[in-house]
Design a protein around this motif. Sequence first.
Motif, PDB file in Angstrom:
ATOM      1  N   LYS A  61       1.030  -1.233   0.094  1.00 57.55           N
ATOM      2  CA  LYS A  61      -0.052   0.028  -0.115  1.00 57.55           C
ATOM      3  C   LYS A  61       0.943   1.483   0.133  1.00 57.55           C
ATOM      4  O   LYS A  61       2.057   1.331   0.467  1.00 57.55           O
ATOM      5  N   SER A  62       0.301   2.335  -0.493  1.00 59.70           N
ATOM      6  CA  SER A  62       1.102   3.595  -0.580  1.00 59.70           C
ATOM      7  C   SER A  62      -0.144   4.672  -0.419  1.00 59.70           C
ATOM      8  O   SER A  62      -1.109   4.407  -0.740  1.00 59.70           O
ATOM      9  N   ARG A  63       0.231   5.625   0.113  1.00 57.36           N
ATOM     10  CA  ARG A  63      -0.825   6.804   0.362  1.00 57.36           C
ATOM     11  C   ARG A  63      -0.360   8.257  -0.665  1.00 57.36           C
ATOM     12  O   ARG A  63       0.707   8.441  -0.618  1.00 57.36           O
ATOM     13  N   GLU A  64      -1.478   8.614  -1.194  1.00 58.86           N
ATOM     14  CA  GLU A  64      -1.369   9.759  -2.065  1.00 58.86           C
ATOM     15  C   GLU A  64      -2.513  10.632  -1.385  1.00 58.86           C
ATOM     16  O   GLU A  64      -3.690  10.229  -1.702  1.00 58.86           O
ATOM     17  N   GLY A  65      -2.259  11.598  -0.325  1.00 63.66           N
ATOM     18  CA  GLY A  65      -3.078  12.591   0.113  1.00 63.66           C
ATOM     19  C   GLY A  65      -4.014  11.586   1.075  1.00 63.66           C
ATOM     20  O   GLY A  65      -3.680  10.855   2.042  1.00 63.66           O
ATOM     21  N   GLN A  66      -5.425  11.708   0.787  1.00 65.46           N
ATOM     22  CA  GLN A  66      -6.305  10.776   1.566  1.00 65.46           C
ATOM     23  C   GLN A  66      -6.440   9.466   1.212  1.00 65.46           C
ATOM     24  O   GLN A  66      -7.124   8.728   1.749  1.00 65.46           O
ATOM     25  N   ARG A  67      -6.097   9.203  -0.017  1.00 66.29           N
ATOM     26  CA  ARG A  67      -6.226   8.014  -0.811  1.00 66.29           C
ATOM     27  C   ARG A  67      -5.281   6.967  -0.416  1.00 66.29           C
ATOM     28  O   ARG A  67      -4.083   7.461  -0.402  1.00 66.29           O
ATOM     29  N   LYS A  68      -5.506   5.674  -0.174  1.00 64.16           N
ATOM     30  CA  LYS A  68      -4.531   4.462  -0.135  1.00 64.16           C
ATOM     31  C   LYS A  68      -4.752   3.684  -1.319  1.00 64.16           C
ATOM     32  O   LYS A  68      -5.668   3.329  -1.706  1.00 64.16           O
ATOM     33  N   TYR A  69      -3.395   3.447  -1.972  1.00 58.24           N
ATOM     34  CA  TYR A  69      -3.594   2.927  -3.082  1.00 58.24           C
ATOM     35  C   TYR A  69      -2.817   1.445  -2.841  1.00 58.24           C
ATOM     36  O   TYR A  69      -2.063   1.332  -2.055  1.00 58.24           O
ATOM     37  N   CYS A  70      -3.224   0.283  -3.484  1.00 56.81           N
ATOM     38  CA  CYS A  70      -2.586  -0.949  -3.389  1.00 56.81           C
ATOM     39  C   CYS A  70      -2.066  -1.332  -4.680  1.00 56.81           C
ATOM     40  O   CYS A  70      -2.560  -0.946  -5.873  1.00 56.81           O
ATOM     41  N   ARG A  71      -0.969  -1.943  -4.538  1.00 54.90           N
ATOM     42  CA  ARG A  71      -0.392  -2.573  -5.772  1.00 54.90           C
ATOM     43  C   ARG A  71      -0.091  -4.096  -5.406  1.00 54.90           C
ATOM     44  O   ARG A  71       0.339  -4.368  -4.522  1.00 54.90           O
ATOM     45  N   ILE A  72       0.202  -4.941  -6.692  1.00 56.12           N
ATOM     46  CA  ILE A  72       0.533  -6.312  -6.377  1.00 56.12           C
ATOM     47  C   ILE A  72       1.917  -6.143  -6.502  1.00 56.12           C
ATOM     48  O   ILE A  72       2.703  -5.489  -6.879  1.00 56.12           O
ATOM     49  N   THR A  73       2.408  -7.165  -5.675  1.00 55.56           N
ATOM     50  CA  THR A  73       3.983  -7.347  -5.713  1.00 55.56           C
ATOM     51  C   THR A  73       4.226  -8.874  -6.065  1.00 55.56           C
ATOM     52  O   THR A  73       3.492  -9.893  -5.382  1.00 55.56           O
TER      53      THR A  73
END
Length: 113
Positions: A61-73
């Motif tokens: 997970k990473s955060r941009e402002g208020q949003r949490k983004y998920c990415r596959i590893t």
Amino acid sequence: MSHDPLSTVFAALADPTRRAILERLSEGDATVGELAEPFDMSLPAISKHLAVLERAGLVAKSREGQRKYCRITATPLRSATTWLDDYRRHWEANLDSLDAYLTRVQQTSSEEH
């Protein structure tokens, strides 16, 4: 009881919702809300699934402002695939040997009759 990383990956992949989440993430990063859309479950329930995937190292997970983004590893998936490939080769070799043996037995049986 602690599990080895491979067991943790296979346990995470055992659930169809988590596999669907990974399938969606294979198309690109997504927010938790975007990942929750196709499922009939609450955001906290999706977050629990994501936590399992994160513990297995399958999602980051990473955060941009208020949003949490998920990415596959991919690294844990590569480890699981390597493990499965080793066993696939083992069983294919055993099945090839069994096939050769059964062919010999059938030929011997045919020659005796």
